[in-house]
Write a protein that holds these residues in place. Structure first.
Motif, short mmCIF file in Angstrom:
data_model
loop_
_atom_site.label_atom_id
_atom_site.label_comp_id
_atom_site.label_asym_id
_atom_site.label_seq_id
_atom_site.Cartn_x
_atom_site.Cartn_y
_atom_site.Cartn_z
N LEU A 39 72.00 13.47 48.16
CA LEU A 39 72.95 13.64 49.27
C LEU A 39 72.22 13.96 50.56
CD1 LEU A 39 75.79 15.71 47.53
CD2 LEU A 39 75.79 13.27 48.08
N ILE A 40 71.18 14.80 50.48
CA ILE A 40 70.40 15.15 51.67
C ILE A 40 69.67 13.92 52.21
CG2 ILE A 40 68.40 16.47 52.50
CD1 ILE A 40 69.29 18.71 50.58
N LEU A 41 69.05 13.16 51.31
CA LEU A 41 68.34 11.95 51.73
C LEU A 41 69.28 10.94 52.38
CD1 LEU A 41 65.93 11.35 48.71
CD2 LEU A 41 65.24 11.77 51.06
N ARG A 42 70.48 10.84 51.85
CA ARG A 42 71.46 9.89 52.39
C ARG A 42 72.14 10.42 53.65
NH1 ARG A 42 73.86 7.17 54.83
NH2 ARG A 42 75.26 5.45 54.35
N GLY A 43 72.06 11.74 53.87
CA GLY A 43 72.71 12.33 55.04
C GLY A 43 74.18 12.60 54.82
N TRP A 44 74.56 12.76 53.56
CA TRP A 44 75.96 13.05 53.24
C TRP A 44 76.15 14.55 53.06
CZ3 TRP A 44 76.54 8.75 48.99
CH2 TRP A 44 76.79 7.53 49.63
N ALA A 45 77.17 15.09 53.70
CA ALA A 45 77.45 16.52 53.60
C ALA A 45 78.35 16.83 52.41
CB ALA A 45 78.09 17.03 54.89
N GLU A 46 79.22 15.89 52.06
CA GLU A 46 80.18 16.14 50.99
C GLU A 46 79.50 16.23 49.63
OE1 GLU A 46 80.35 11.60 51.60
OE2 GLU A 46 80.02 13.43 52.77
N GLU A 47 80.05 17.05 48.76
CA GLU A 47 79.48 17.26 47.44
C GLU A 47 79.87 16.16 46.46
OE1 GLU A 47 80.40 21.10 46.04
OE2 GLU A 47 79.33 22.16 47.62
N HIS A 48 81.04 15.59 46.68
CA HIS A 48 81.53 14.57 45.74
C HIS A 48 82.01 13.35 46.53
CE1 HIS A 48 81.31 17.50 42.51
NE2 HIS A 48 81.97 18.34 43.29
N ASN A 49 81.76 12.18 45.99
CA ASN A 49 82.25 10.95 46.61
C ASN A 49 82.36 9.88 45.53
OD1 ASN A 49 79.64 9.22 46.62
ND2 ASN A 49 78.99 11.17 47.53
N ASP A 50 82.97 8.78 45.88
CA ASP A 50 83.22 7.71 44.91
C ASP A 50 82.05 6.76 44.75
OD1 ASP A 50 85.76 8.66 44.40
OD2 ASP A 50 86.67 7.48 46.01
N ARG A 51 81.01 6.91 45.58
CA ARG A 51 79.90 5.96 45.55
C ARG A 51 78.69 6.46 44.77
NH1 ARG A 51 78.35 4.32 51.33
NH2 ARG A 51 76.97 2.99 50.12
N LEU A 52 78.68 7.72 44.40
CA LEU A 52 77.55 8.28 43.66
C LEU A 52 78.06 9.21 42.56
CD1 LEU A 52 74.51 8.85 43.24
CD2 LEU A 52 74.70 10.63 44.99
N LYS A 53 77.76 8.84 41.32
CA LYS A 53 78.16 9.65 40.18
C LYS A 53 76.93 9.94 39.32
CE LYS A 53 82.63 9.35 41.07
NZ LYS A 53 83.45 10.52 41.46
N ILE A 54 76.70 11.21 39.02
CA ILE A 54 75.54 11.60 38.21
C ILE A 54 76.01 12.34 36.96
CG2 ILE A 54 73.46 13.03 38.17
CD1 ILE A 54 72.91 12.35 40.98
N TYR A 55 75.43 11.98 35.83
CA TYR A 55 75.86 12.54 34.54
C TYR A 55 74.66 13.12 33.79
CZ TYR A 55 79.79 9.48 35.62
OH TYR A 55 80.84 8.84 36.24
N SER A 56 74.86 14.27 33.19
CA SER A 56 73.85 14.90 32.35
C SER A 56 74.18 14.62 30.88
CB SER A 56 73.81 16.42 32.60
OG SER A 56 72.92 17.04 31.70
N LEU A 57 73.30 13.89 30.20
CA LEU A 57 73.54 13.50 28.80
C LEU A 57 72.63 14.25 27.83
CD1 LEU A 57 73.89 9.61 29.17
CD2 LEU A 57 75.57 11.40 29.65
N ARG A 58 71.97 15.28 28.31
CA ARG A 58 71.00 15.99 27.47
C ARG A 58 71.63 16.54 26.19
NH1 ARG A 58 67.30 21.11 29.59
NH2 ARG A 58 66.14 21.45 27.66
#
Length: 212
Positions: A39-58
């Motif tokens: 988000l910082i690299l992209r310059g996005w302030a919002e925590e959640h959006n429809d264009r980036l989803k990250i999942y932890s499968l550990r």
């Protein structure tokens, strides 16, 4: 892919591009930190959006991981998918049948869903080859392979080792104290050949005089 710029790397996608990122190795706080860095690299302030989803499968069972990834891709139709790391989709990355099953399914998903799939796979300790039968089979299907190595000066050097498209020049980056990567060039010091010969000759003369 999300439209950001990193050094000389410029975006080729518009505002409708979407990424799914699946992490099989890190715990949830580290995966959350990964999200924040993007988000910082992209310059996005919002925590959640429809264009980036990250999942932890550990914590997910090995058998369920690839099925879960397939369902998410089918439902969300991303532009690109990142899997870190591929070896955790099989019980044994040295087993031929398990490795073939993973690579075939990954290839089928990429083709049928129309998305690009990136994955991370560690290399052998004594060479640059990807680990096990899984790495050998993956290399046969990959369109581009990048080798990333951290050197003694904390540069992360990226080299494209295999390419079926337009080759990409080597580049480097570093990571700051907040864990954010930034473009960084290694300083190359060129020595004039004549000057180099003179230095060698001078060194040789000194050694000869010392011996005398």
């Amino acid at each position: 892919i999300l439209g950001g710029k990193f050094g000389n790397i410029k975006p080729t996608f518009g505002d409708k591009s979407k990424i799914l990122f699946f992490d099989t190795e890190q715990n949830r706080p580290n995966v959350q930190a990964l999200l924040q860095r993007i988000l910082i690299l992209r310059g996005w302030a919002e925590e959640h959006n429809d264009r980036l989803k990250i999942y932890s499968l550990r914590e997910m069972h090995v058998i369920e991981r690839l099925r879960y990834i397939s369902r998410k891709i089918d439902a969300l139709r991303p532009t690109a998918v990142f899997i870190d790391g591929l070896a955790d989709l099989a019980f044994d990355f040295n087993d031929i049948e398990q490795s073939q099953d993973v690579i075939i399914k990954i290839s089928q998903i990429a083709s049928s869903k129309g998305c690009t799939i990136f994955f991370v796979l560690h290399t052998n300790k004594n060479d640059m080859n990807m680990k096990g039968h899984l790495g050998t089979l993956a290399l046969q299907k990959c369109s581009d392979v990048f080798y990333i190595e951290k050197d003694e000066e904390d540069f992360f050097n990226v080299t494209e080792t295999d390419c079926r498209n337009i080759p990409i020049k080597d580049f480097s980056f570093k990571i700051d104290n907040d864990g954010i990567p930034y473009p960084a060039k290694k300083e190359i010091i060129e020595i004039d050949e004549q000057e180099k010969d003179n230095k060698n000759e001078t060194g040789k003369t000194k050694k000869q005089r010392k011996r005398k």
